[in-house]
Design an enzyme around this catalytic site. Structure first.
Site, PDB file in Angstrom:
ATOM      1  N   SER A 133       0.670  -1.235  -0.087  1.00 51.18           N
ATOM      2  CA  SER A 133       0.196  -0.165   0.049  1.00 51.18           C
ATOM      3  C   SER A 133       0.894   1.198   0.010  1.00 51.18           C
ATOM      4  CB  SER A 133      -0.874   0.045   1.233  1.00 51.18           C
ATOM      5  OG  SER A 133      -1.534   1.212   1.305  1.00 51.18           O
ATOM      6  N   TYR A 148      -2.409   0.008  10.212  1.00 51.00           N
ATOM      7  CA  TYR A 148      -2.309  -0.761   8.691  1.00 51.00           C
ATOM      8  C   TYR A 148      -1.209  -0.447   7.973  1.00 51.00           C
ATOM      9  CZ  TYR A 148      -3.994  -0.485   3.914  1.00 51.00           C
ATOM     10  OH  TYR A 148      -4.351  -0.731   2.453  1.00 51.00           O
TER      11      TYR A 148
END
Length: 249
Positions: A133, A148
């Site tokens: 990501s 995250y």
């Protein structure tokens, strides 16, 4: 021998789009997910070359069972680690439970990838792609994502370490690093599919290219990285992000 792929998180989003790409190339595809309804619908629409496995990769017992299945494969050529959870929350408000859902995901990836790599070693090579990501590289104030980002940064790091360790066995390991991609991972963030769709319309301008990503955009990059066309690419983390890492509008 028919090529065989294992897609972790293959019942929706980026993983499903990747599975569909591989199916069109005649690959035998095994998809792993937690939602049996989605898995069965995908199977019914795809035919005999698709195999489904209801598995919670954050559950160690489920991972052991899946790894036993991997051990029984004659060959394994491709692995895609695409499962994901996303729950933006302030760092000061994160609970142990919040943190552990990310930590447990990476533990599952680690040991599934280990089993897959052992099978690829026996099969004389293979290719692995992790779905990382942009948030692992850059903080976004509107979406506070400390845990995250740690999880995804861990996948990026694992990618580079495994590329070094597994190269002698002709196993390539790469990752993609997407920005905002319109997948079901946002449904729980915004309270439903329609709510997520409406909310994500505000992020098009976040990307220099002028739009959010679609699962197919990222799947196409993953499919390329798995293929022999990328035979000289390993240890790479590809920004598949509509230009966000180059700058913002």
């Amino acid at each position: 021998m028919k090529k065989r792929a294992l897609i972790i998180g293959g019942s929706s989003g980026i993983g499903k789009a990747t599975a569909q790409n591989l199916l069109t190339e005649g690959v035998e595809v095994h998809v792993v997910g937690t939602n049996l309804e989605k898995l069965e619908a995908f199977k019914n629409a795809s035919g005999d070359h698709l195999h489904i496995h209801k598995t919670d990769i954050t559950n160690s017992t489920d991972v052991l069972s899946l790894n036993e299945t991997i051990n029984q494969f004659d060959n394994l050529d491709y692995l895609v680690n695409a499962s994901g959870v996303f729950g933006p929350k302030s760092f000061l408000e994160h609970s142990v439970e919040d943190y552990n859902k990310y930590l447990d995901l990476n533990r599952g990836f680690f040991f599934i990838t280990q089993a897959a790599a052992k099978k690829m070693k026996d099969s004389k090579g293979g290719a692995i792609v992790n779905v990382g990501s942009m948030w692992a590289k850059q903080a976004v104030k509107a979406t506070p994502s400390s845990a995250y980002s740690m999880q995804k940064a861990g996948l990026h790091s694992l990618t580079q370490h495994l590329a070094m360790e597994l190269a002698d066995y002709k196993i390539r390991v790469n990752a993609v690093s997407p920005a905002v991609v319109e997948t079901p991972v946002y449904d729980s963030v915004f309270g439903g599919e329609k709510e997520a769709h409406d909310a994500l319309q505000n992020f098009h301008g976040f990307h220099p290219i002028g739009r959010n990503g679609k699962p197919q955009d990222v799947a196409n990059t993953i499919t390329y990285l798995l293929s022999d066309k990328a035979s000289w690419v390993t240890g790479a983390i590809w920004d598949t992000d509509g230009g966000v890492m180059s700058g913002r509008n």
